[in-house]
Design a protein around this motif. Structure first.
Motif, PDB file in Angstrom:
ATOM      1  N   ILE A   1       0.843  -1.178   0.000  1.00  0.00           N
ATOM      2  CA  ILE A   1       0.000   0.000   0.000  1.00  0.00           C
ATOM      3  C   ILE A   1       0.885   1.237   0.000  1.00  0.00           C
ATOM      4  O   ILE A   1       1.759   1.383   0.849  1.00  0.00           O
ATOM      5  N   ALA A   2       0.664   2.079  -0.995  1.00  0.00           N
ATOM      6  CA  ALA A   2       1.344   3.366  -1.035  1.00  0.00           C
ATOM      7  C   ALA A   2       0.279   4.433  -0.823  1.00  0.00           C
ATOM      8  O   ALA A   2      -0.917   4.148  -0.836  1.00  0.00           O
ATOM      9  N   ARG A   3       0.720   5.660  -0.619  1.00  0.00           N
ATOM     10  CA  ARG A   3      -0.260   6.725  -0.459  1.00  0.00           C
ATOM     11  C   ARG A   3       0.345   8.023  -0.954  1.00  0.00           C
ATOM     12  O   ARG A   3       1.559   8.200  -0.959  1.00  0.00           O
ATOM     13  N   GLN A   4      -0.516   8.913  -1.394  1.00  0.00           N
ATOM     14  CA  GLN A   4      -0.055  10.228  -1.823  1.00  0.00           C
ATOM     15  C   GLN A   4      -1.012  11.274  -1.288  1.00  0.00           C
ATOM     16  O   GLN A   4      -2.232  11.143  -1.402  1.00  0.00           O
ATOM     17  N   ALA A   5      -0.447  12.302  -0.693  1.00  0.00           N
ATOM     18  CA  ALA A   5      -1.263  13.331  -0.049  1.00  0.00           C
ATOM     19  C   ALA A   5      -1.999  14.194  -1.063  1.00  0.00           C
ATOM     20  O   ALA A   5      -1.514  14.450  -2.162  1.00  0.00           O
ATOM     21  N   ILE A   6      -3.173  14.649  -0.674  1.00  0.00           N
ATOM     22  CA  ILE A   6      -3.952  15.621  -1.438  1.00  0.00           C
ATOM     23  C   ILE A   6      -4.101  16.843  -0.543  1.00  0.00           C
ATOM     24  O   ILE A   6      -4.537  16.722   0.605  1.00  0.00           O
ATOM     25  N   LEU A   7      -3.698  17.996  -1.054  1.00  0.00           N
ATOM     26  CA  LEU A   7      -3.616  19.194  -0.225  1.00  0.00           C
ATOM     27  C   LEU A   7      -4.524  20.304  -0.732  1.00  0.00           C
ATOM     28  O   LEU A   7      -4.891  20.330  -1.909  1.00  0.00           O
ATOM     29  N   ASP A   8      -4.873  21.219   0.176  1.00  0.00           N
ATOM     30  CA  ASP A   8      -5.693  22.356  -0.237  1.00  0.00           C
ATOM     31  C   ASP A   8      -4.791  23.529  -0.617  1.00  0.00           C
ATOM     32  O   ASP A   8      -3.566  23.396  -0.687  1.00  0.00           O
ATOM     33  N   ARG A   9      -5.396  24.687  -0.849  1.00  0.00           N
ATOM     34  CA  ARG A   9      -4.625  25.841  -1.317  1.00  0.00           C
ATOM     35  C   ARG A   9      -3.626  26.348  -0.285  1.00  0.00           C
ATOM     36  O   ARG A   9      -2.668  27.040  -0.623  1.00  0.00           O
ATOM     37  N   ASN A  10      -3.860  26.016   0.965  1.00  0.00           N
ATOM     38  CA  ASN A  10      -2.943  26.427   2.033  1.00  0.00           C
ATOM     39  C   ASN A  10      -1.948  25.323   2.377  1.00  0.00           C
ATOM     40  O   ASN A  10      -1.307  25.371   3.424  1.00  0.00           O
ATOM     41  N   SER A  11      -1.836  24.344   1.471  1.00  0.00           N
ATOM     42  CA  SER A  11      -0.915  23.217   1.647  1.00  0.00           C
ATOM     43  C   SER A  11      -1.233  22.385   2.881  1.00  0.00           C
ATOM     44  O   SER A  11      -0.355  21.745   3.461  1.00  0.00           O
ATOM     45  N   ARG A  12      -2.509  22.367   3.274  1.00  0.00           N
ATOM     46  CA  ARG A  12      -2.940  21.499   4.369  1.00  0.00           C
ATOM     47  C   ARG A  12      -3.487  20.202   3.787  1.00  0.00           C
ATOM     48  O   ARG A  12      -4.241  20.225   2.817  1.00  0.00           O
ATOM     49  N   THR A  13      -3.117  19.101   4.383  1.00  0.00           N
ATOM     50  CA  THR A  13      -3.542  17.798   3.880  1.00  0.00           C
ATOM     51  C   THR A  13      -5.014  17.563   4.176  1.00  0.00           C
ATOM     52  O   THR A  13      -5.443  17.632   5.322  1.00  0.00           O
TER      53      THR A  13
ATOM     54  N   ARG B   1       5.995  24.910  -7.216  1.00  0.00           N
ATOM     55  CA  ARG B   1       5.199  25.945  -6.554  1.00  0.00           C
ATOM     56  C   ARG B   1       4.586  26.900  -7.583  1.00  0.00           C
ATOM     57  O   ARG B   1       3.486  27.430  -7.389  1.00  0.00           O
ATOM     58  N   PHE B   2       5.293  27.128  -8.698  1.00  0.00           N
ATOM     59  CA  PHE B   2       4.753  27.995  -9.750  1.00  0.00           C
ATOM     60  C   PHE B   2       3.452  27.414 -10.279  1.00  0.00           C
ATOM     61  O   PHE B   2       2.469  28.130 -10.485  1.00  0.00           O
ATOM     62  N   GLN B   3       3.428  26.096 -10.508  1.00  0.00           N
ATOM     63  CA  GLN B   3       2.199  25.448 -10.963  1.00  0.00           C
ATOM     64  C   GLN B   3       1.103  25.605  -9.920  1.00  0.00           C
ATOM     65  O   GLN B   3      -0.054  25.866 -10.251  1.00  0.00           O
ATOM     66  N   LEU B   4       1.476  25.448  -8.663  1.00  0.00           N
ATOM     67  CA  LEU B   4       0.514  25.558  -7.567  1.00  0.00           C
ATOM     68  C   LEU B   4      -0.187  26.910  -7.604  1.00  0.00           C
ATOM     69  O   LEU B   4      -1.414  27.005  -7.480  1.00  0.00           O
ATOM     70  N   GLN B   5       0.583  27.961  -7.811  1.00  0.00           N
ATOM     71  CA  GLN B   5       0.029  29.314  -7.821  1.00  0.00           C
ATOM     72  C   GLN B   5      -0.852  29.554  -9.047  1.00  0.00           C
ATOM     73  O   GLN B   5      -1.943  30.125  -8.942  1.00  0.00           O
ATOM     74  N   SER B   6      -0.385  29.124 -10.203  1.00  0.00           N
ATOM     75  CA  SER B   6      -1.157  29.348 -11.430  1.00  0.00           C
ATOM     76  C   SER B   6      -2.441  28.534 -11.446  1.00  0.00           C
ATOM     77  O   SER B   6      -3.473  28.988 -11.952  1.00  0.00           O
ATOM     78  N   LEU B   7      -2.401  27.334 -10.877  1.00  0.00           N
ATOM     79  CA  LEU B   7      -3.596  26.491 -10.833  1.00  0.00           C
ATOM     80  C   LEU B   7      -4.642  27.078  -9.894  1.00  0.00           C
ATOM     81  O   LEU B   7      -5.847  26.962 -10.138  1.00  0.00           O
ATOM     82  N   ALA B   8      -4.200  27.704  -8.815  1.00  0.00           N
ATOM     83  CA  ALA B   8      -5.131  28.367  -7.899  1.00  0.00           C
ATOM     84  C   ALA B   8      -5.859  29.486  -8.612  1.00  0.00           C
ATOM     85  O   ALA B   8      -7.061  29.716  -8.397  1.00  0.00           O
ATOM     86  N   GLU B   9      -5.160  30.194  -9.489  1.00  0.00           N
ATOM     87  CA  GLU B   9      -5.778  31.283 -10.245  1.00  0.00           C
ATOM     88  C   GLU B   9      -6.833  30.758 -11.213  1.00  0.00           C
ATOM     89  O   GLU B   9      -7.848  31.418 -11.462  1.00  0.00           O
ATOM     90  N   VAL B  10      -6.591  29.568 -11.768  1.00  0.00           N
ATOM     91  CA  VAL B  10      -7.563  28.961 -12.679  1.00  0.00           C
ATOM     92  C   VAL B  10      -8.832  28.574 -11.932  1.00  0.00           C
ATOM     93  O   VAL B  10      -9.938  28.678 -12.458  1.00  0.00           O
ATOM     94  N   GLY B  11      -8.675  28.115 -10.681  1.00  0.00           N
ATOM     95  CA  GLY B  11      -9.846  27.718  -9.912  1.00  0.00           C
ATOM     96  C   GLY B  11      -9.717  26.381  -9.220  1.00  0.00           C
ATOM     97  O   GLY B  11     -10.691  25.860  -8.660  1.00  0.00           O
ATOM     98  N   PHE B  12      -8.506  25.796  -9.212  1.00  0.00           N
ATOM     99  CA  PHE B  12      -8.302  24.514  -8.544  1.00  0.00           C
ATOM    100  C   PHE B  12      -8.330  24.700  -7.026  1.00  0.00           C
ATOM    101  O   PHE B  12      -7.833  25.690  -6.498  1.00  0.00           O
ATOM    102  N   ASN B  13      -8.904  23.721  -6.346  1.00  0.00           N
ATOM    103  CA  ASN B  13      -9.018  23.754  -4.884  1.00  0.00           C
ATOM    104  C   ASN B  13      -8.021  22.832  -4.194  1.00  0.00           C
ATOM    105  O   ASN B  13      -7.541  23.133  -3.105  1.00  0.00           O
ATOM    106  N   PHE B  14      -7.721  21.687  -4.839  1.00  0.00           N
ATOM    107  CA  PHE B  14      -6.852  20.689  -4.238  1.00  0.00           C
ATOM    108  C   PHE B  14      -5.718  20.317  -5.189  1.00  0.00           C
ATOM    109  O   PHE B  14      -5.850  20.449  -6.416  1.00  0.00           O
ATOM    110  N   TYR B  15      -4.624  19.795  -4.592  1.00  0.00           N
ATOM    111  CA  TYR B  15      -3.432  19.505  -5.377  1.00  0.00           C
ATOM    112  C   TYR B  15      -2.804  18.200  -4.913  1.00  0.00           C
ATOM    113  O   TYR B  15      -2.784  17.897  -3.726  1.00  0.00           O
ATOM    114  N   GLN B  16      -2.273  17.451  -5.875  1.00  0.00           N
ATOM    115  CA  GLN B  16      -1.675  16.160  -5.572  1.00  0.00           C
ATOM    116  C   GLN B  16      -0.369  16.032  -6.345  1.00  0.00           C
ATOM    117  O   GLN B  16      -0.325  16.272  -7.545  1.00  0.00           O
ATOM    118  N   GLY B  17       0.712  15.703  -5.624  1.00  0.00           N
ATOM    119  CA  GLY B  17       1.971  15.453  -6.308  1.00  0.00           C
ATOM    120  C   GLY B  17       3.105  16.368  -5.905  1.00  0.00           C
ATOM    121  O   GLY B  17       4.265  15.991  -5.980  1.00  0.00           O
TER     122      GLY B  17
END
Length: 403
Positions: A6-18, A169-185
């Motif tokens: 079993i592996a796992r990967q975190a999914i985080l919100d815009r404030n980098s909280r899991t 982090r650049f992707q993280l910021q640009s994706l937030a501007e598009v409207g993404f709420n959560f991030y993985q990877g």
């Protein structure tokens, strides 16, 4: 009885909280899944191995995102789990058939949260919008800029967008501007390095504290002096003594006495764990938890003959494996501030030596990286049952620390 990795990967919100973890179920080394689809086999293994009880530990009390094919859903595998603890990820679908729509509506009415994965931005999926909570988008396959119109279409349904394979982090910021709420990877790729950043005094003090644990013999007076400068560390030390002294009441009159009472081994672990917690921010909390699990799992696996030479340094190496992300500094610069043994330096900077092999193996295992993990484990003389058991225990230990 079948075995799984079993592996796992975190999914985080815009404030980098899991907010949760996607759980990735791997095949057993002998691949005994006759005439059955991979995803169905994985789901059956969840039930057969009674992982319902383990999932809470593996996901550290957060949501568990689990892949289910249409056949899994028809067989009602999700009903084995508490609807508040999992998110059903739809996989293996190329179009929203009437049967799929009926199934999704069924679980929606049962109170389960549902995530649409493998989303190709086509309008044909709009029919599912009233019943899903999350849409996951692979940003390597889909240009995020194309989602502008989709953001408007999902707004009435309060659907959240989750980006997969976010690496910078650049992707993280640009994706937030598009409207993404959560991030993985993001936390499982190359760490972002901020060149030239200096350490704040509190961080330098914590690194000094960690460094003191490498002295032989330990200078309990020096360690007690550093701990005394921080109330939280002092309270934590006394709590640790209380936890260790389960059978008799111990009257502690000084921090030096408390450090000596714990003994060298327990004190080393206590100091490094608490020091790491002091270095952690909201944005690096997930990284720190991962480092704790890595440290614990490395310590457990170091009992294997293949890793005998790594036993002495396993815990501290795992704990420091994510320190460059925590401090946003290059590992080579951090190493210069700490009197680390040569095997630890080589493992952390270059993944060299037996210790480096153990670190690479454990980190790859935890995040499900690599296609031949089963074969690699066999080379080291480790069974899948043992790996799974120790991984779950490491997760449970991390959760119980409460830091």
């Amino acid at each position: 009885m079948y075995s799984t990795y079993i592996a796992r990967q975190a999914i985080l919100d815009r404030n980098s909280r899991t907010i949760g973890y996607e759980l990735l179920f791997r095949e057993s080394p002998d691949n005994r899944f006759p005439e059955i689809d991979q995803d169905i086999a994985s789901s059956k293994l969840i039930i057969q191995n009674h992982l319902q009880g383990d999932i809470k530990a593996i996901s550290l009390g957060k949501l568990s995102f689990i892949n289910f094919t249409e056949k899994c859903l028809i067989n009602k595998y999700p009903l084995f789990f508490d609807r508040k603890s999992i998110v059903i990820e739809l996989v293996g679908h190329t179009s929203p058939t009437e049967r799929l729509l009926k199934i999704v509506k069924y679980y929606f009415e049962k109170g389960y949260r549902i995530a649409l994965t493998e989303y190709d931005l086509d309008e044909k999926w709009d029919v599912l919008f009233p019943f899903i909570s999350i849409i996951k988008v692979d940003i390597e396959k889909n240009n995020p800029k194309r989602l502008q119109s989709i953001v408007k279409r999902i707004k009435p349904f309060n659907i959240k967008l989750a980006a997969e394979k976010v690496e910078t982090r650049f992707q993280l910021q640009s994706l937030a501007e598009v409207g993404f709420n959560f991030y993985q990877g993001y936390f499982y790729h190359e760490p972002e390095i901020i060149e030239g950043q200096t350490l704040a005094p509190i961080k330098a003090q914590m690194l000094h504290l960690i460094s003191e644990t490498f002295n032989t013999p330990l200078d309990f007076e020096v360690i007690a002096e550093i701990i005394s400068r921080d109330v939280n560390l002092s309270v934590g030390l006394l709590k640790m003594v209380n936890n260790v002294a389960t059978s008799t009441r111990v009257e502690i009159t000084s921090l030096k006495q408390a450090t000596a009472y714990l003994g060298e081994e327990k004190l080393k672990q206590f100091v490094t764990i608490l020091a790491l917690s002091k270095l952690t921010t909201d944005k690096t909390d997930e990284v720190s938890k991962q480092a704790l699990i890595t440290a614990k799992l490395m310590t457990s696996l170091a009992t294997a003959d293949a890793f005998e030479k790594a036993r002495e340094y396993a815990f501290i190496t795992g704990l420091l494996s994510a320190i460059e992300v925590v401090l946003s500094m290059p590992m080579s610069e951090i190493i210069e501030t700490m009197p680390l043994a040569e095997p630890i330096e080589k493992a952390l900077v270059h993944r060299e030596g037996v210790l480096g092999e153990l670190l690479s193996f454990v980190t790859d295992y935890i995040v499900g990286k690599g296609e031949n993990m089963e074969n690699v484990a066999e080379v080291y003389g480790l069974s899948s049952d043992y790996m799974h058991k120790e991984f779950v225990e490491a997760c449970r230990w991390c959760q119980e620390l409460g830091i």
